[in-house]
Design a protein around this motif. Sequence first.
Motif, mmCIF file in Angstrom:
data_model
loop_
_atom_site.group_PDB
_atom_site.id
_atom_site.type_symbol
_atom_site.label_atom_id
_atom_site.label_comp_id
_atom_site.label_asym_id
_atom_site.label_seq_id
_atom_site.Cartn_x
_atom_site.Cartn_y
_atom_site.Cartn_z
ATOM 1 N N HIS A 207 -4.123 -11.716 -4.286
ATOM 2 C CA HIS A 207 -3.233 -10.829 -3.542
ATOM 3 C C HIS A 207 -4.062 -9.995 -2.571
ATOM 4 N N THR A 208 -3.465 -9.648 -1.453
ATOM 5 C CA THR A 208 -4.215 -8.946 -0.410
ATOM 6 C C THR A 208 -3.421 -7.782 0.168
ATOM 7 N N ILE A 209 -4.070 -6.612 0.192
ATOM 8 C CA ILE A 209 -3.633 -5.510 1.034
ATOM 9 C C ILE A 209 -4.867 -5.054 1.803
ATOM 10 N N GLU A 210 -4.698 -4.831 3.104
ATOM 11 C CA GLU A 210 -5.827 -4.618 4.002
ATOM 12 C C GLU A 210 -5.368 -3.796 5.210
ATOM 13 N N GLY A 211 -6.242 -3.665 6.200
ATOM 14 C CA GLY A 211 -5.877 -3.016 7.454
ATOM 15 C C GLY A 211 -5.384 -1.588 7.309
ATOM 16 N N PRO A 212 -6.080 -0.704 6.584
ATOM 17 C CA PRO A 212 -5.584 0.667 6.423
ATOM 18 C C PRO A 212 -5.592 1.435 7.743
ATOM 19 N N PHE A 213 -4.587 2.279 7.902
ATOM 20 C CA PHE A 213 -4.535 3.215 9.028
ATOM 21 C C PHE A 213 -3.836 4.477 8.530
ATOM 22 N N VAL A 214 -4.476 5.643 8.712
ATOM 23 C CA VAL A 214 -4.004 6.879 8.094
ATOM 24 C C VAL A 214 -3.525 7.860 9.156
ATOM 25 N N ARG A 215 -2.396 8.482 8.876
ATOM 26 C CA ARG A 215 -1.881 9.581 9.687
ATOM 27 C C ARG A 215 -1.444 10.721 8.755
ATOM 28 N N LYS A 216 -1.719 11.953 9.174
ATOM 29 C CA LYS A 216 -1.235 13.117 8.445
ATOM 30 C C LYS A 216 -0.027 13.677 9.175
ATOM 31 N N ARG A 217 1.041 13.959 8.420
ATOM 32 C CA ARG A 217 2.263 14.484 9.028
ATOM 33 C C ARG A 217 2.962 15.391 8.028
ATOM 34 N N ASN A 218 3.259 16.613 8.470
ATOM 35 C CA ASN A 218 3.952 17.596 7.633
ATOM 36 C C ASN A 218 3.274 17.781 6.279
ATOM 37 N N GLY A 219 1.952 17.837 6.308
ATOM 38 C CA GLY A 219 1.183 18.095 5.101
ATOM 39 C C GLY A 219 0.991 16.903 4.189
ATOM 40 N N LYS A 220 1.499 15.727 4.571
ATOM 41 C CA LYS A 220 1.375 14.520 3.764
ATOM 42 C C LYS A 220 0.459 13.522 4.471
ATOM 43 N N TYR A 221 -0.277 12.762 3.655
ATOM 44 C CA TYR A 221 -1.152 11.722 4.182
ATOM 45 C C TYR A 221 -0.488 10.369 3.968
ATOM 46 N N TYR A 222 -0.292 9.654 5.048
ATOM 47 C CA TYR A 222 0.332 8.338 4.997
ATOM 48 C C TYR A 222 -0.738 7.287 5.266
ATOM 49 N N CYS A 223 -1.031 6.473 4.269
ATOM 50 C CA CYS A 223 -1.941 5.349 4.447
ATOM 51 C C CYS A 223 -1.093 4.099 4.625
ATOM 52 N N MET A 224 -1.017 3.643 5.861
ATOM 53 C CA MET A 224 -0.286 2.417 6.178
ATOM 54 C C MET A 224 -1.221 1.228 5.995
ATOM 55 N N TYR A 225 -0.689 0.099 5.575
ATOM 56 C CA TYR A 225 -1.534 -1.047 5.277
ATOM 57 C C TYR A 225 -0.765 -2.343 5.494
ATOM 58 N N SER A 226 -1.506 -3.439 5.669
ATOM 59 C CA SER A 226 -0.920 -4.767 5.781
ATOM 60 C C SER A 226 -1.053 -5.488 4.450
ATOM 61 N N GLY A 227 -0.067 -6.302 4.122
ATOM 62 C CA GLY A 227 -0.094 -7.038 2.876
ATOM 63 C C GLY A 227 0.431 -8.448 3.042
ATOM 64 N N GLY A 228 0.062 -9.326 2.102
ATOM 65 C CA GLY A 228 0.491 -10.718 2.149
ATOM 66 C C GLY A 228 -0.571 -11.600 2.768
ATOM 67 N N CYS A 229 -0.151 -12.674 3.407
ATOM 68 C CA CYS A 229 -1.069 -13.627 4.023
ATOM 69 C C CYS A 229 -0.877 -13.631 5.528
ATOM 70 N N TYR A 230 -1.926 -13.302 6.260
ATOM 71 C CA TYR A 230 -1.825 -13.197 7.711
ATOM 72 C C TYR A 230 -1.531 -14.547 8.370
ATOM 73 N N LEU A 231 -1.728 -15.650 7.640
ATOM 74 C CA LEU A 231 -1.539 -16.982 8.195
ATOM 75 C C LEU A 231 -0.079 -17.418 8.262
#
Length: 321
Positions: A207-231
């Motif tokens: 299983h794969t989760i990758e490509g993290p990208f973080v933004r802080k908004r209204n005091g919360k940290y959101y870690c967005m990520y990609s999952g599954g198979c890129y193919l």
Amino acid sequence: MSLPKVFSNPVYDGCFADPFVWEHEGVYYAVGTGFEEGEGTIKDADRVIPILRSKDLQHWESLGKALVPPPETLGGSYWAPEVATSGGKFWMYYAAGQGGHRMRAAVSDKPEGPYVDVGKPMVEFPKVPFSIDGHAFQDDDGQWYFFMAVDFLDTEGGNRVGTSIVVHKLDAMHRLVGPPVTVLRARYDWQLYQHKFEKHGGVWEWHTIEGPFVRKRNGKYYCMYSGGCYLNDTYGVDFVVADSVMGPYRDTGSANGARMLHSIPDKVIGPGHHSVVTDPNTGQDYAVYHAWDKAMTKRQMWIDPLIWTPEGPRVERFYRK
């Protein structure tokens, strides 16, 4: 210059996977994984990693290649570059290798490069045999943190074997501080990369989760990520939320599939590995991501407005109201 409210996607015709876009002095720059970089076919090149420039996010011009590759033999592939700006310098993070990829850092005085490798991997091998998709995030107090994807082989607590995301503090923009803290592990069926995947001397349900990208908004940290198979069309983007940059992160709502980006039959195939760029004039956020062309021969750069709902970040094109 005002940005389009609706983009004509893809915004760039060439192969440009894992796109990262940032704004500097009114100009937008993009780096990504080119075809040769992704396939691992580069040999004896003076420069690697494609770089683009734009004034409106819709029309892009190529500036060639940005990175002077390090002297040691790494296997010919260079994946998922990102750039952070600090102290008047531009820091590029990228994974290099063939199979055993490792995160590296390079630096430049100009956004377009050339970026020169600092001369040493950011992670120890074989202690960390595989690391990709580095993302630098600066908190409000000025401290930088470094998120990346590494491999896990245990299944404790219902976690799945595969690639998942950790975070370190960052020092001098290229040194990781202290032991890694796990941000999230793969736990759901939709995050399957491949059945019977051979890696690390075993055969796994990977299983794969990758490509993290973080933004802080209204005091919360959101870690967005990609999952599954890129193919294929299983690839998508979801997110976890925390009250602190080091976590713990909560994945409530992630069990049912990717909520931010996901395939739409006959329209979008395998969208993922995104970044977020903000219009400095309006504050509007935009998600920059790749998706396959119809023939599935190349991943191209797409851009859509990112909206913040009470349930978290959503990309308008994919928003299930």
